[in-house]
Every structure is written in C-alpha cells, then in structure tokens.
Design an enzyme around this catalytic site. Sequence first.
Site, PDB file in Angstrom:
ATOM      1  N   HIS A 183       0.840  -1.219   0.000  1.00 24.21           N
ATOM      2  CA  HIS A 183       0.000   0.000   0.000  1.00 24.21           C
ATOM      3  C   HIS A 183       0.870   1.263   0.000  1.00 24.21           C
ATOM      4  CE1 HIS A 183      -3.316  -2.726   1.336  1.00 24.21           C
ATOM      5  NE2 HIS A 183      -2.341  -3.264   2.035  1.00 24.21           N
ATOM      6  N   SER A 227      13.410  21.814 -16.584  1.00 27.37           N
ATOM      7  CA  SER A 227      12.151  22.519 -16.802  1.00 27.37           C
ATOM      8  C   SER A 227      12.457  23.789 -17.579  1.00 27.37           C
ATOM      9  CB  SER A 227      11.523  22.860 -15.446  1.00 27.37           C
ATOM     10  OG  SER A 227      10.636  23.957 -15.586  1.00 27.37           O
ATOM     11  N   LYS A 264      14.904  22.871 -11.519  1.00 31.19           N
ATOM     12  CA  LYS A 264      14.315  21.526 -11.612  1.00 31.19           C
ATOM     13  C   LYS A 264      15.034  20.573 -12.554  1.00 31.19           C
ATOM     14  CE  LYS A 264      10.149  20.432 -10.996  1.00 31.19           C
ATOM     15  NZ  LYS A 264       8.815  20.147 -11.503  1.00 31.19           N
ATOM     16  N   GLU A 268       8.662   8.953 -16.303  1.00 36.46           N
ATOM     17  CA  GLU A 268       7.258   9.356 -16.475  1.00 36.46           C
ATOM     18  C   GLU A 268       6.701   8.899 -17.807  1.00 36.46           C
ATOM     19  OE1 GLU A 268       6.437  13.585 -14.635  1.00 36.46           O
ATOM     20  OE2 GLU A 268       8.435  13.525 -15.528  1.00 36.46           O
TER      21      GLU A 268
END
Length: 479
Positions: free
Chosen positions: A159, A280, A286, A293
């Site tokens: 979980h 970014s 970043k 992803e």
Amino acid sequence: MASSSVSPGRLAPSYVQTPAAAFLSSLSVDRTLAPYDLAGSIAHAEMLGRTGIVTPGEADTLVRGLRTIGREVADGSFPWRPDLEDVHTNIEVRLTEVVGPVGGKLHTARSRNDQIALDERLYLRAAVAGVGARLLALEGALLARATEERATPMPGYTHLQRAQPGTLGHHLLAHFWRFDRDLDRLLATAARSSVSPLGAGALEGSTLPIDPAYVAARLGFERTFENSLDAVSDRDFLAELLFDLALLSVHASSFGEELVVFASREFGFLDRTSSLGSGSSAMPQKRNPDVAELVRGKAGRTIGDLVSLLTTLKGLPLAYDRDLQEDKSPVLDAVSTVELTVEALAGLAEKLRFDRSRLSAAAGDPEMLATDVAEHLVARGTPFREAHEAIAASLRSDGEPPGPDEVRRRLRALGPDLGPLTDPKAAVDRRTSPGSPGAGPIGHQLELARGRLRARTESLSSLAQAVESIDRLVREAPA
Ligand code: ARG
C-alpha cells in the site's frame, strides 16, 4: 531483366481500380512489410518451380526479379505507387516491369489473403527478436544493479506504506522477474505463431499441386496450417503479441512510477546524478524524471493498441474480411512504442545510482520489525493472532505516533530476549525462507537470474538467426 518506365505493368490491375482507392489503400502502413513479402514470394516462386507449376527457368527469373526489387526497397529507389493499394500489388506489378510478363505467374496458387497472414507472421518473429534483445539489455542492467545493491537495506512496501525490512537488490530483482516473464511470453508467442499459412490461397486451398511444406521449411516455420479457412483469418498471434506488449508496458509503467516516486525529494532514494530526464523550461532549479514518467505514460498507448485489435476481430465471420487490414496499425505502433520504451528504460537502469544512506535510514524504522516480533513470540508458543493483537495494542497511540526509540522500547517490553530482534540491520539476514531478501536466499536468487539470462540469450540468438536467414533469402546474390 531491364526495367522500363513504359510497360504493360504501368497499368494498375483491374482489381485495384476503384473510386474508393484512397480509402481502401493500406500502402502507407503495409509497405513496412516489404522485406517479409519479398521473402514469402521468393519461397513461393521456388515452390512453383519445384512442383512444375512453372518451369525452373521461370522460377529462377521470378526469384532474381524479386531480389532486384529487394535491393530497390533497401536503397529507397523502389517506385511505390499508392494507386496500387498495398505492398503486395506494388511488388507484383513492379516484378512484371522488371522481368516482363512472366512476373504475372508469381501469384499462381496464392492470394493476398494467405500472403498477408504470412508477412505478419514473419514480421512477428522479427518484432519479438527486436523487443527481446532490448528486454535482455534491461534485464542485464537490473541484474547488475541488484547485484550491487543485494545487501542495501530498504523498506519493503505494501500500500506504499513501510511494511517489512528488505533490500534494494531484492526489490530490483522483483522487477527483473516480471520482465523475464514478459520475455518468456514473447518467445512462447513466437514459437506458437511459427506456422506458415501459404497454400491456404484465398480461403479453400488450391487445385494445383502446391507444396506448402516446402515454403514453410524455406522460411523457417515449424509447421503448416491444418485448416485453410483458419489460416487466412487467424490473427491470434497478433492479439497475443499485443497482449504481451501491453503487459510488458504495464510492468514498465510500474517500474517507471517507482522511479518517479523514489526521485522525489520526499523519498530521496535515487542519487541525484541518476540520469532520469531533463530540465524545466520555466523553473531553473528543476530536473524532472521525464524518462520514467514517459515509460509510465506509454502503457496507455499499448493497452489501446490491444483493445483496438480485439475490437476489430470481434464478431468477424470466417474467413478473410477486409476489416483485417486494420490489424497492422496497432501492431506496428505497439512494437515501435515498446522498442523505444524498453530501450530508454534499459539505458536508465544502466545509469541508476541510489542514495544508500537515505535507504538505510528509511529501512531503520523499527515499526517494520513488528511482524518479526510476532513470529518470535509464535516460536515461543504464543498463538499468532494473540501476538498480533498484543503488538498492535502496544504500538497504538491516541496522540503523536511513538518515535523510533519509543517503538523499540515498547517492542522490547513484549517479552524477554527481544533486544537483538529490534536491530534493523539483523532483520534482513534473519530471513532465510526461499525467495526472501536474506543473504542466503538472495545469493541463490541472483544465481537463478544469471542462469535465466544465459538461457534467454541463447533462445534469442536462435530467433535472431531465423530473422537473419529471411534477410539473406532476399539479399542472396543470384545463383
Ligand atoms: N491489404 C490487405 C490486408 O491487409 C491484404 C489482403 C487483401 N485481401 C483482399 N481480399 N482484398 O488485409
């Protein structure tokens, strides 16, 4: 063998002349299959010669012409004609331009229906070899990281909550075995689809003395079909391939998701030098885990491809139906998507480096020892449920959750000899059960994984040889 720009072949055969030509055309998609179509035609022409359906000289002319066309396709000079509907008719018409009217004999005892099924089966073999080689690289990288991190403590999660002590190596191997099953499935799909449909004709075979077994052997297929109607309509092999690829993408997506989570500052399990993606455009500070992803994102596409094919197949009557033309786009899309995905993931896995101190700190959480304490009490005679209740009660708190020292103190208070048990470092090594992260079992697991990788390398190399023999059949210098 000279080709000319003006010949009877310039005229499109009547069967492709229709006002709906643009709609019916599949050339933009199926021209990818040209090398397989040529290989199938070469084997077919040889068969026509061997059975006396055409003369040996004619068969030889057909084969030479097909090889000339093979060179044109390879060097980009092949004059593709969209008005000729598909790859099959393009090649047949071109053959007549190259070798003259004898080219019109190639399609004897054959139909585009058994021809496309053949092309697709040859394509599948090459696709499995291509995806398989990349999977092998991914498995190799995972195994290398797992070997390095075999003893690096890491929380095991259920979980996505800390659950029991484990190791990073064990965790990475769990992904290894998933991908290994994917490879196993792909190889099994390739083996099951090793059936040559040539000789089924349009649907009911042929009245000519054809030899489908020769064609099958020549193209490296294990067997011929049992039923001609089934042979031209069966697309199970493509559905299986798409399922294999979809499940592989699902596995890749869950690995991708973990990397995204582990790369976040909140987890901090990945070394910041791990090459996960790019920056970014707006936020200078970043670095984003784009590769992981996108690996996660691509699964949506391959699942869509599987659903697309199954939806096309649903409810089709026997035997060939033109709907089947729609089978190619999802297959080609899924294969190229998965090739890129696995390649990117393998490259990422090569470079992955972990922050061992962050992992060890997380793994030191003594709450994860609760099950071990319960098992200790069980070994001393307490029924498991009773031990479970006692530990749960001792760790419960109404306000602030107890800190690590307090948790350790409470666990120790549950019985004598519990002191050494609350040392998280020893917790992993107490795990001796098969397939667990303890030092002994993980050593065995690494050995199994290495053996598996060797076996897969062998299977893939014989598949690659079969693929290469198809290329050679087309390339072979005229005798
Ligand atoms: N382009 C067709 C396909 O991909 C080839 C078979 C055509 N057969 C036919 N009877 N029109 O399925």
